[in-house]
Scaffold this active site. Sequence first.
Site, PDB file in Angstrom:
ATOM      1  N   CYS A   1       0.898  -1.149   0.000  1.00 20.13           N
ATOM      2  CA  CYS A   1       0.000   0.000   0.000  1.00 20.13           C
ATOM      3  C   CYS A   1       0.937   1.200   0.000  1.00 20.13           C
ATOM      4  O   CYS A   1       1.969   1.166  -0.681  1.00 20.13           O
ATOM      5  CB  CYS A   1      -0.958  -0.043   1.194  1.00 20.13           C
ATOM      6  SG  CYS A   1      -0.163  -0.367   2.792  1.00 20.13           S
ATOM      7  N   THR A   2       0.649   2.263   0.725  1.00 21.40           N
ATOM      8  CA  THR A   2       1.569   3.403   0.729  1.00 21.40           C
ATOM      9  C   THR A   2       2.824   3.099   1.548  1.00 21.40           C
ATOM     10  O   THR A   2       3.942   3.283   1.086  1.00 21.40           O
ATOM     11  CB  THR A   2       0.879   4.660   1.297  1.00 21.40           C
ATOM     12  OG1 THR A   2      -0.331   4.891   0.575  1.00 21.40           O
ATOM     13  CG2 THR A   2       1.780   5.876   1.127  1.00 21.40           C
ATOM     14  N   HIS A   3       2.626   2.609   2.760  1.00 21.11           N
ATOM     15  CA  HIS A   3       3.753   2.302   3.642  1.00 21.11           C
ATOM     16  C   HIS A   3       4.050   0.808   3.690  1.00 21.11           C
ATOM     17  O   HIS A   3       5.013   0.391   4.333  1.00 21.11           O
ATOM     18  CB  HIS A   3       3.469   2.803   5.062  1.00 21.11           C
ATOM     19  CG  HIS A   3       3.200   4.272   5.140  1.00 21.11           C
ATOM     20  ND1 HIS A   3       2.227   4.821   5.949  1.00 21.11           N
ATOM     21  CD2 HIS A   3       3.756   5.314   4.469  1.00 21.11           C
ATOM     22  CE1 HIS A   3       2.208   6.126   5.798  1.00 21.11           C
ATOM     23  NE2 HIS A   3       3.118   6.451   4.901  1.00 21.11           N
ATOM     24  N   GLY A   4       3.215   0.009   3.040  1.00 22.65           N
ATOM     25  CA  GLY A   4       3.402  -1.446   3.087  1.00 22.65           C
ATOM     26  C   GLY A   4       3.181  -1.989   4.471  1.00 22.65           C
ATOM     27  O   GLY A   4       3.848  -2.948   4.882  1.00 22.65           O
ATOM     28  N   LEU A   5       2.207  -1.428   5.178  1.00 20.88           N
ATOM     29  CA  LEU A   5       2.084  -1.768   6.588  1.00 20.88           C
ATOM     30  C   LEU A   5       0.655  -2.109   7.014  1.00 20.88           C
ATOM     31  O   LEU A   5       0.369  -3.251   7.377  1.00 20.88           O
ATOM     32  CB  LEU A   5       2.617  -0.617   7.436  1.00 20.88           C
ATOM     33  CG  LEU A   5       2.850  -0.897   8.917  1.00 20.88           C
ATOM     34  CD1 LEU A   5       3.789  -2.063   9.107  1.00 20.88           C
ATOM     35  CD2 LEU A   5       3.400   0.347   9.605  1.00 20.88           C
ATOM     36  N   ASN A   6      -0.268  -1.159   6.941  1.00 15.09           N
ATOM     37  CA  ASN A   6      -1.590  -1.374   7.515  1.00 15.09           C
ATOM     38  C   ASN A   6      -2.542  -2.139   6.589  1.00 15.09           C
ATOM     39  O   ASN A   6      -2.952  -3.253   6.893  1.00 15.09           O
ATOM     40  CB  ASN A   6      -2.175  -0.039   7.965  1.00 15.09           C
ATOM     41  CG  ASN A   6      -1.438   0.513   9.172  1.00 15.09           C
ATOM     42  OD1 ASN A   6      -1.352  -0.129  10.211  1.00 15.09           O
ATOM     43  ND2 ASN A   6      -0.859   1.704   9.027  1.00 15.09           N
ATOM     44  N   ARG A   7      -2.897  -1.563   5.439  1.00 17.11           N
ATOM     45  CA  ARG A   7      -3.714  -2.310   4.485  1.00 17.11           C
ATOM     46  C   ARG A   7      -3.004  -3.591   4.047  1.00 17.11           C
ATOM     47  O   ARG A   7      -3.594  -4.663   3.965  1.00 17.11           O
ATOM     48  CB  ARG A   7      -4.028  -1.444   3.259  1.00 17.11           C
ATOM     49  CG  ARG A   7      -5.142  -0.462   3.439  1.00 17.11           C
ATOM     50  CD  ARG A   7      -5.179   0.543   2.309  1.00 17.11           C
ATOM     51  NE  ARG A   7      -4.075   1.478   2.374  1.00 17.11           N
ATOM     52  CZ  ARG A   7      -3.880   2.469   1.509  1.00 17.11           C
ATOM     53  NH1 ARG A   7      -4.705   2.622   0.481  1.00 17.11           N
ATOM     54  NH2 ARG A   7      -2.867   3.298   1.660  1.00 17.11           N
TER      55      ARG A   7
END
Length: 266
Positions: free
Chosen positions: A158-164
């Site tokens: 995702c944007t940070h590769g973390l939450n989604r």
Amino acid sequence: MMVICMFRNLICPPLRLSIRHQITVSARGMGKGRNHLPDRWTDYIPVGKRIPGTRFITFKVPLKKVYENKLAPHERFSPEDLIQAIQNQNEELGLIVDLTCTTRYYWPKELPKTLHYVKLFTAGQEIPNDEVIFQFKCIVKQFLRENSDNEKLIGVHCTHGLNRTGYLVCRYLIDVADMVPSEAIEKFNKSRGHSIERKNYIDDLMYGVTRTNSGLDKPRLLPPLATHQPHIPHTMDDETHACHPHPRQDHHRRHHHHHPWPHRYS
């Protein structure tokens, strides 16, 4: 307001964003230029490691060259850097699942032509709709079926590769691979090098119901992954705005809404 999934040159069923999310993301994006850096993007390491016992590897979104003048040399992370970083781990990337709700960060044509790419527009902050979850599972299962003779990795960002990213990867490991929720989260966090931050994602993974896998093993549920790069309409300027359907896609949905699965977009 709708979210759509683009699978190569195919359109998946639309998904609705809540009114609260529409208002929140629209307000957050006001006053920013088109080529501003994603918020807090430099706070996260570019690429994690392969999650043990799986074919998943996760990373933050790579950025095209137009962003380089806003970053110090050591902070830059392009699609080319992504491929090199994974090769440096003696791994090979076979598929990228892009969950960002925008098309502005990089173009799929910047990736090697042999690398499969799937765009699954997914709104941030909120638990993904069950349909998004099922689409993600289908994409992963199909790739694994078609690549059972190799060890190519599935890259998710995702944007940070973390939450989604963390939520959907862990959801797959819990629902499909029968992994204990705490183990899935721990393995993801350790491999990514950062921990999932949003409590609502963690709570749903730990205590939420298992999502359906019915129909997941049906062959050809989705058309074969192609090796050519998809055409993605240039209509999503910024992830801080809700996903907007391309006018032609919207026409397609309004006139073909009775079909449950993707149709060819020509």
